[in-house]
Motif scaffolding. Sequence first.
Motif, PDB file in Angstrom:
ATOM      1  N   GLU A  60       0.812  -1.220   0.000  1.00 12.65           N
ATOM      2  CA  GLU A  60       0.000   0.000   0.000  1.00 12.65           C
ATOM      3  C   GLU A  60       0.844   1.268   0.000  1.00 12.65           C
ATOM      4  OE1 GLU A  60      -2.443  -0.155   3.526  1.00 12.65           O
ATOM      5  OE2 GLU A  60      -0.877  -1.251   4.595  1.00 12.65           O
ATOM      6  N   PHE A  61       2.170   1.126   0.171  1.00 13.25           N
ATOM      7  CA  PHE A  61       3.066   2.282   0.138  1.00 13.25           C
ATOM      8  C   PHE A  61       3.800   2.405  -1.198  1.00 13.25           C
ATOM      9  CE2 PHE A  61       2.874   0.694   4.536  1.00 13.25           C
ATOM     10  CZ  PHE A  61       2.214   1.768   5.113  1.00 13.25           C
ATOM     11  N   GLY A  62       3.498   1.514  -2.137  1.00 17.09           N
ATOM     12  CA  GLY A  62       4.110   1.597  -3.450  1.00 17.09           C
ATOM     13  C   GLY A  62       5.354   0.760  -3.629  1.00 17.09           C
ATOM     14  N   ASN A  63       5.750  -0.016  -2.625  1.00 20.12           N
ATOM     15  CA  ASN A  63       6.956  -0.837  -2.734  1.00 20.12           C
ATOM     16  C   ASN A  63       6.676  -2.095  -3.553  1.00 20.12           C
ATOM     17  OD1 ASN A  63       8.581   0.765  -0.853  1.00 20.12           O
ATOM     18  ND2 ASN A  63       7.209  -0.038   0.712  1.00 20.12           N
ATOM     19  N   HIS A  64       7.585  -2.402  -4.483  1.00 19.54           N
ATOM     20  CA  HIS A  64       7.499  -3.661  -5.233  1.00 19.54           C
ATOM     21  C   HIS A  64       8.069  -4.769  -4.343  1.00 19.54           C
ATOM     22  CE1 HIS A  64       6.269  -2.423  -9.335  1.00 19.54           C
ATOM     23  NE2 HIS A  64       6.733  -1.250  -8.931  1.00 19.54           N
ATOM     24  N   LEU A  65       7.206  -5.580  -3.771  1.00 14.51           N
ATOM     25  CA  LEU A  65       7.623  -6.530  -2.747  1.00 14.51           C
ATOM     26  C   LEU A  65       8.533  -7.624  -3.279  1.00 14.51           C
ATOM     27  CD1 LEU A  65       4.315  -6.879  -0.713  1.00 14.51           C
ATOM     28  CD2 LEU A  65       6.315  -5.497  -0.172  1.00 14.51           C
ATOM     29  N   CYS A  66       8.382  -7.987  -4.544  1.00  9.94           N
ATOM     30  CA  CYS A  66       9.231  -9.047  -5.089  1.00  9.94           C
ATOM     31  C   CYS A  66      10.689  -8.604  -5.170  1.00  9.94           C
ATOM     32  CB  CYS A  66       8.739  -9.466  -6.477  1.00  9.94           C
ATOM     33  SG  CYS A  66       7.155 -10.325  -6.427  1.00  9.94           S
TER      34      CYS A  66
END
Length: 305
Positions: A60-66
């Motif tokens: 939800e903060f815009g971070n690409h988790l992969c």
Amino acid sequence: MTKEELYLSILDNIQDGVYYVDIHRKIKFWNKGAEQITGYQADEMLGLECSESKLNHIDEFGNHLCITGCPLFATNIDGVVRTERVFVRHKNGYRIPLLTTVYPIKENGVIVGSVEIFTRNSPKAYDDDLIENLSEKAMHDSLTKLPNRSYLESFLQYKFSEYQRFGKRFALLFVDIDHFRVFNNTYGHDVGDLVLTDIAKSIVNIIKKDDMFGRWGGEEFVGIFSINRNYEASAIAERIRHLVENTVVTNSDGQELKVTISVGVTVSKPQDTPDDIIKRADSLMYQSKHNGRNMVSTDVSAENI
């Protein structure tokens, strides 16, 4: 029917999405609920590393988790149960909000993988371009479009986790444009901005999916590159130095202008922290400055191990 077959049958027929990854994050199980929620069939997902799938998790903060904060990767390491609110890309191209929970799977007390259970967090679907644009603004430099410092720091933490868990070495480059303030004062900030964007365009073409090159701030850049042998670090740094040296910018008067860079490069070490490796590469960059600029300084030996 064995107990294992019974359990898999139950999991395959619940409405929630369920998938299992092994210790290397390869997808080994993908249930019908996951198919229904994401649009991807099991035969499209099995055998892929989760980072290779097209789900492209964004928090939800815009971070690409992969890339910077994969909860599956983290749980595979420490065994901690994690719950995240994420957006994934549906097969039809839009984003759907999910609530995910990741649990470790153990055999004889040893973590062998993790299972993720996810459900729709909202019936609403979101335009993929909108979510991607929000992510771009949060994690990328507005001028060069390169990853920003926050993104680089998150990626560096991820690479350290990978290194400590699997021994995957990486090189870190600290780059500074030579005499950039003088260049700006001489030719103007508009031309200086053009230099920054053209350098970014040149370098981004050599970046692989497991690497990152971004703007640290001002005229400073940081590169993080996966390597198999230590000597590769200097080769990457020299390639980037050469690319910048041969990047030509034409100003409004038709004058062709160039800049050079000073580079410090080092490699991950077992006792390192992220702050350690940044400081070491930064110090080596200043060594390049003091020794004449437009050069690479390294503490990496020429060994091939």
